[in-house]
Design an enzyme around this catalytic site. Structure first.
Site, PDB file in Angstrom:
ATOM      1  N   ASN A   1       0.808  -1.225   0.000  1.00  0.00           N
ATOM      2  CA  ASN A   1       0.000   0.000   0.000  1.00  0.00           C
ATOM      3  C   ASN A   1       0.842   1.277   0.000  1.00  0.00           C
ATOM      4  O   ASN A   1       0.337   2.346  -0.296  1.00  0.00           O
ATOM      5  CB  ASN A   1      -1.008  -0.003   1.155  1.00  0.00           C
ATOM      6  CG  ASN A   1      -0.339   0.003   2.512  1.00  0.00           C
ATOM      7  OD1 ASN A   1       0.848  -0.293   2.625  1.00  0.00           O
ATOM      8  ND2 ASN A   1      -1.103   0.370   3.531  1.00  0.00           N
TER       9      ASN A   1
ATOM     10  N   GLU B   1       5.738  -3.124  11.635  1.00  0.00           N
ATOM     11  CA  GLU B   1       4.490  -2.358  11.647  1.00  0.00           C
ATOM     12  C   GLU B   1       3.459  -3.169  10.902  1.00  0.00           C
ATOM     13  O   GLU B   1       3.554  -3.341   9.693  1.00  0.00           O
ATOM     14  CB  GLU B   1       4.696  -0.980  11.018  1.00  0.00           C
ATOM     15  CG  GLU B   1       3.539  -0.033  11.319  1.00  0.00           C
ATOM     16  CD  GLU B   1       2.678   0.124  10.099  1.00  0.00           C
ATOM     17  OE1 GLU B   1       1.474  -0.188  10.166  1.00  0.00           O
ATOM     18  OE2 GLU B   1       3.237   0.561   9.094  1.00  0.00           O
TER      19      GLU B   1
ATOM     20  N   CYS C   1      -3.244   0.669   6.934  1.00  0.00           N
ATOM     21  CA  CYS C   1      -3.273   0.034   8.265  1.00  0.00           C
ATOM     22  C   CYS C   1      -3.899   0.991   9.278  1.00  0.00           C
ATOM     23  O   CYS C   1      -4.471   0.575  10.278  1.00  0.00           O
ATOM     24  CB  CYS C   1      -1.871  -0.361   8.698  1.00  0.00           C
ATOM     25  SG  CYS C   1      -0.752   1.006   8.667  1.00  0.00           S
TER      26      CYS C   1
HETATM   27  O1  G3P Z   1       1.565   1.299   7.101  1.00  0.00           O
HETATM   28  C1  G3P Z   1       1.050   2.553   7.329  1.00  0.00           C
HETATM   29  C2  G3P Z   1       0.027   2.936   6.343  1.00  0.00           C
HETATM   30  O2  G3P Z   1      -0.778   1.883   6.007  1.00  0.00           O
HETATM   31  C3  G3P Z   1      -0.803   4.067   6.812  1.00  0.00           C
HETATM   32  O3  G3P Z   1      -0.176   5.194   6.554  1.00  0.00           O
HETATM   33  O4  G3P Z   1       0.015   7.528   6.037  1.00  0.00           O
HETATM   34  O5  G3P Z   1      -1.958   6.276   5.220  1.00  0.00           O
HETATM   35  O6  G3P Z   1      -1.747   6.778   7.620  1.00  0.00           O
HETATM   36  P1  G3P Z   1      -1.028   6.540   6.349  1.00  0.00           P
END
Ligand code: G3P
Length: 496
Positions: free
Chosen positions: A169, A264, A298
């Site tokens: 992602n 993570e 996530c």
């Molecule tokens: O692994 C982190 C990602 O999935 C979320 O990042 O920047 O979309 O909150 P963000």
């Protein structure tokens, strides 16, 4: 277009090469791995299926290159990182196009990811020269029974070779968050990009190559995780693993040797909405948080816990916004695009059907074409439904109606996932107290969960991760402390 212009040398025929010892190479396996475009379900790109022997070679050269790199002054390391950041931004177009084709990320978001990555690299370079230029000086006589004759110089030294495994992602942003921190700290890096997103990763690596990093310091091997995954994560040449992704990370943490882990993993971020909340603000953040990148984050909002008395109003406001979401191709910047794979779409559909069969309410008609699933809010979800606990990683969002704050906190803390959460209320004192009670890595007050800005700490508890990210934490995590103790003769000069 991918593999053109400054990126021409990274592809050989129709198969993208892997990167080792400062060169782009074909694998001796003669085999390739196909990357399916999630939106068209057709083969979009091909990458090398690297062999274990090639992986061994990569770790060998990385080890040697790291020894020299650790002697390169911090300001020179930062200089090279700034060059890579500038190149990434300069060539954001073709890299973003890869993201659109490989992971169906909307075009605008794809460009933002690349630009964000350039900023992250530069911030890491600047942060690193400051963080790593400081150490600690301790004297011995503060501890009972000790004279002032031991001087300890404690500084941060690199770990060695970091194995970096980013997720589909964010194949660029969550690759550079690992690479930049590792390099500024004096480490070498072996990158194993996700198969979906590997070509975007290879284009990113070309920017580091063009920035002139030493041969062998940074490598990128491709192949099926099922073929070289364990070989990589259990390789004796690994001194640290930084992984972002799903529960594969739990398996890796069990197999990895005595090395520091930055893991993570997934999340089931809860959104608690109290009676006094600004429901328009909450609804806007629930839709942005729940459906951005089709829920494949996530940190996406993955369960709404709404106080019964305001739930009907909140659901109505959320539905009004969900119904305005555009659905279609990433090239046209639609809000909802195809999820990354057929197996993912099937998993998401399974969670929705389970909830429906057990009596939940679909607020929209369930619709799917291939990997494209229309946004769906599922109301009246109860804890006996899988959707209440599992991470869809897709555009399906459950609403659980709660009769007390405690019930909301309990649901949040009862989940194995504990990445982030959020609270909507106008009562800041109550928000702080609830945040305190929520056992999760980060609690956002009156906003949806998010990892950024990238200098903020970012961590998950329980099955959501090990260690912490965010630029400063990642730099520190990629080092270890080394002490040099000067032992002065006990007889010191008396001050006349
Ligand atoms: O692994 C982190 C990602 O999935 C979320 O990042 O920047 O979309 O909150 P963000």
């Amino acid at each position: 277009m991918a593999g053109t212009g400054v990126f021409q040398e990274i592809v050989d025929g129709d198969v993208f090469q892997y990167y080792a010892d400062g060169e782009w190479k074909k694998s001796s396996s003669g085999k390739s791995v196909s990357i399916i475009n999630p939106a068209t379900r057709k083969i979009q790109y091909k990458v090398q299926a690297c062999t274990q022997a090639e992986v061994n070679k990569v770790f060998e050269t990385a080890k040697a290159a790291q020894k020299l790199w650790a002697k390169v002054p911090l300001w020179k390391r930062a200089e090279a990182l700034h060059k890579a950041a500038a190149l990434l931004k300069e060539h954001k177009g073709p890299i973003a196009e890869c993201l659109v084709k490989e992971v169906a990320k909307p075009a605008k978001d794809s460009v933002s990811e690349v630009v964000r990555s350039g900023d992250l690299i530069s911030y890491t370079a600047e942060g690193g020269v400051r963080i790593l230029s400081e150490g600690k000086f301790l004297v011995s006589d503060s501890f009972p029974g000790n004279d002032r004759n031991k001087l300890c110089l404690a500084s941060k030294i690199p770990l060695g070779v970091v194995l970096a495994i980013p997720p589909f992602n964010y194949p660029v942003n969550l690759a550079v968050s690992k690479i930049a921190a590792a390099l500024i700290a004096g480490n070498a890096v072996v990158l194993k990009p996700p198969t979906q997103g590997a070509v975007a990763g290879l284009h990113m690596i070309q920017c580091f190559h063009l920035a002139g990093f030493p041969k062998g310091l940074l490598s990128c091997v491709t192949g099926k995780g099922s073929e070289i995954g364990d070989f990589l994560t259990m390789h004796p040449g690994v001194n640290c693993i930084s992984f972002t992704g799903g529960d594969t990370g739990i398996a890796i943490s069990k197999k990895a040797g005595m090395v520091p882990l930055q893991m993570e993993l997934g999340g089931k971020d809860a959104c608690i909405v109290l009676e006094d909340a600004d429901l328009d603000l909450a609804a806007a953040n629930i839709v942005k948080g729940g459906f951005s990148y089709s829920g494949q984050r996530c940190t996406a909002v993955k369960v709404v816990l709404a106080m019964e008395s305001i739930a009907d109003d909140l659901v109505a406001k959320v539905n009004a916004k969900v119904d305005k979401l555009t659905v279609g191709s990433p090239e046209e910047d639609c809000d909802i695009t195809a999820v990354v794979s057929e197996s993912s779409a099937n998993f998401i559909e399974g969670l929705a059907r389970d909830a429906k069969e057990k009596g939940a309410t679909f607020c929209q008609e369930y619709k799917r074409e291939g990997n494209l699933i229309w946004p769906l809010l599922v109301d009246h979800v109860r804890p006996d439904m899988r959707l209440a606990w599992e991470e869809p990683f897709g555009p399906v969002l459950p609403v659980i109606r709660i009769s007390s704050v405690e019930e909301g906190i309990h649901h949040c803390n009862a989940n194995n996932f504990a990445l982030q959460g959020c609270i909507f209320t106008r009562d800041i004192n109550k928000a702080i107290m609830i945040s305190d009670a929520m056992e999760t890595g980060t609690v956002q007050i009156n906003s949806a969960p998010a990892r950024g800005p990238d200098h903020f700490p970012f961590q998950g508890l329980r099955d959501s991760g090990i260690g912490s990210q965010g630029i400063t934490n990642s730099i520190n995590m990629m080092t270890k402390v080394k002490s040099t103790v000067i032992n002065l003769p006990s007889a010191s000069y008396t001050m006349g």
